[in-house]
Design an enzyme around this catalytic site. Structure first.
Site, mmCIF file in Angstrom:
data_model
loop_
_atom_site.group_PDB
_atom_site.id
_atom_site.type_symbol
_atom_site.label_atom_id
_atom_site.label_comp_id
_atom_site.label_asym_id
_atom_site.label_seq_id
_atom_site.Cartn_x
_atom_site.Cartn_y
_atom_site.Cartn_z
ATOM 1 N N GLY A 220 13.576 -13.966 -15.139
ATOM 2 C CA GLY A 220 14.589 -14.872 -15.305
ATOM 3 C C GLY A 220 16.055 -14.561 -14.698
ATOM 4 C CG ASN A 221 18.528 -17.132 -13.472
ATOM 5 O OD1 ASN A 221 19.377 -17.639 -14.319
ATOM 6 N ND2 ASN A 221 17.462 -17.867 -12.709
#
Ligand code: CTP
Length: 424
Positions: A220-221
């Protein structure tokens, strides 16, 4: 809302004191800039007492703070009342010989002029041409009221009543998506059809994509989705229909959007391409993962004592924005496509160099650039951006809360829409 109130040198300057009062009583922060001639009618002490701020018309006061730059930049709204024939002429020709005229040149938010002068001056071809010029550049110039003027004469040229100026000014700010205007006053709701975004469909992607490794893990980020949510709120406020493509978000999307939830870049791509044909604008504010794991395990990846740690091989995700541009161009569509670029400088170039290259590479109409680093921008409430245009218009900066930035971006999109795609 931060308002700059410019006061021209006419007898109606005394009415600007009532206007100032109306603004401050509604909770707005008003900085008054009288012209030198206005000082002949109303003294500085009046403006200072009513606004609660020091008042000057000199560009040489507070030089280290570059006041003539700051005031225009920071203003959510500039109102000039009374706008004399001389002030309209100076504004139309871009003169900048005092603090008010420099502020007008620096202002990037909505600007409203409330003219007041003798009928002959108002009707003179020179004044009418100046009014036309200002309107063609996006400023609002109210029609003066008709009635008794300073001397025995009467006709069009009276300053509109302070309440009417206030209502027009706040409706203008609301239509331009300036945050915090709608709650302030019941008359603020933009009349539908008055904003270039009224009735338009805007698709906004937001949040961070998640690229599955197995049923419980993902890459993810740090995107929180706050900027995308703020854009959606500003677009709704400007009267648009908002389709909201939400990847992972830390905040709730605003009420009133049509919500499409997605997880991965591939899902987002499908949703964005499906939304393109009936959108007027697509804003890609989502942080899209450029890579995804090449293999996704159907079962949870287990650690085993007799095996090395797994190596994750990544493959490229499609560039969604680029595909949107290609699809629009191939179909002859007129959608306005807006990207967001999170940039850091590196040894190959600074933030703006990378951003300009990205704008050209992606081919979108506008690119909103922000400077990122760990703990900066992602998840934070404040933001500072520069809006670059493929058509080479001057870069425009906006800063403040994410709502402020969103309002500026939506405002700019509205201006582009009225230029690029004339309303039906
Ligand atoms: N974007 C996209 N598809 C991707 C990656 C990004 O549509 N696979 C969009 C983002 O939503 C954003 C813009 O492209 O509007 C710029 O995103 P950014 O991450 O800054 O750019 P990248 O394409 O990832 O470029 P680079 O890796 O060179 O920074």
């Amino acid at each position: 809302m931060r308002i700059v109130l410019g006061v021209g040198g006419g007898i109606a300057a005394y009415k600007a004191a009532s206007l100032l009062r109306l603004f401050t009583e509604a909770g707005h922060d008003v900085t008054v800039i009288p012209t030198e001639a206005a000082g002949k009618f109303v003294g500085v002490a009046t403006w200072e007492a009513l606004s609660g701020h020091p008042v000057s018309n000199s560009v040489f006061d507070e030089v280290p703070q570059v006041r003539h730059v700051r005031l225009g930049h920071e203003a959510d709204l500039v109102v000039v009342a009374p706008a004399t024939a001389d002030l309209l002429a100076k504004a139309a020709t871009g003169q900048a010989d005092d603090l008010l005229t420099t502020t007008l040149l620096m202002a990037r938010g909505p600007v409203l002029f409330a003219p007041a002068m003798h009928t002959e001056m108002w009707q003179h071809a020179a004044t009418q041409a100046n009014v036309e010029t200002l309107r063609s550049r996006g400023a609002t110039v109210l029609e003066p009221a008709t009635g008794r003027l300073t001397g025995p004469d009467s006709g069009p040229g009276r300053l509109p009543e302070p309440e009417a100026i206030r209502d027009a000014a706040l409706a203008l700010a609301s239509a331009a998506g300036v945050a915090g205007t709608v709650q302030d006053h019941t008359l603020l709701a933009a009349p539908s059809g008055s904003t270039p975004l009224a009735g338009r469909t805007i698709t906004i992607s937001a949040g961070g994509t998640r690229e599955a490794l197995d049923p419980v893990r993902f890459l993810g980020n740090r995107s929180s989705g706050k900027q995308g949510a703020a854009l959606a709120a500003a677009a709704l406020e400007a009267g648009a229909r908002v389709r909201f493509l939400a990847a992972h978000m830390d905040v709730e999307p605003p009420a009133g959007v049509e919500l499409v939830s997605v997880e991965s870049a591939l899902e987002l791509r499908d949703a964005a391409l499906a939304a393109l044909p009936d959108s007027d604008v697509v804003i890609m504010a989502a942080a899209v993962a450029d890579f995804r794991p090449a293999e996704v395990s159907g079962t949870k990846i287990k650690k085993r004592d007799d095996q090395e740690a797994p190596v994750v091989r990544l493959v490229r995700n499609p560039d969604i924005l680029h595909e949107l541009v290609d699809t629009r161009n191939a179909s002859g569509g007129e959608q306005l496509l807006v990207g967001f670029a999170a940039e850091t400088g590196d040894e190959e170039g600074g933030v703006m160099e990378h951003a300009q290259a990205k704008l050209e590479r992606k081919g979108c109409d506008l690119l909103v650039v922000n400077h990122v680093g760990v703990g900066r921008v992602f998840g934070q409430d404040d933001n500072s951006v520069v809006i670059l245009s493929l058509r080479g218009a001057e870069p425009q900066s906006a800063s403040g809360s994410k709502a402020d930035v969103a309002a500026a971006v939506i405002d700019r999109i509205g201006a582009e829409l009225s230029r690029v795609v004339p309303p039906a």
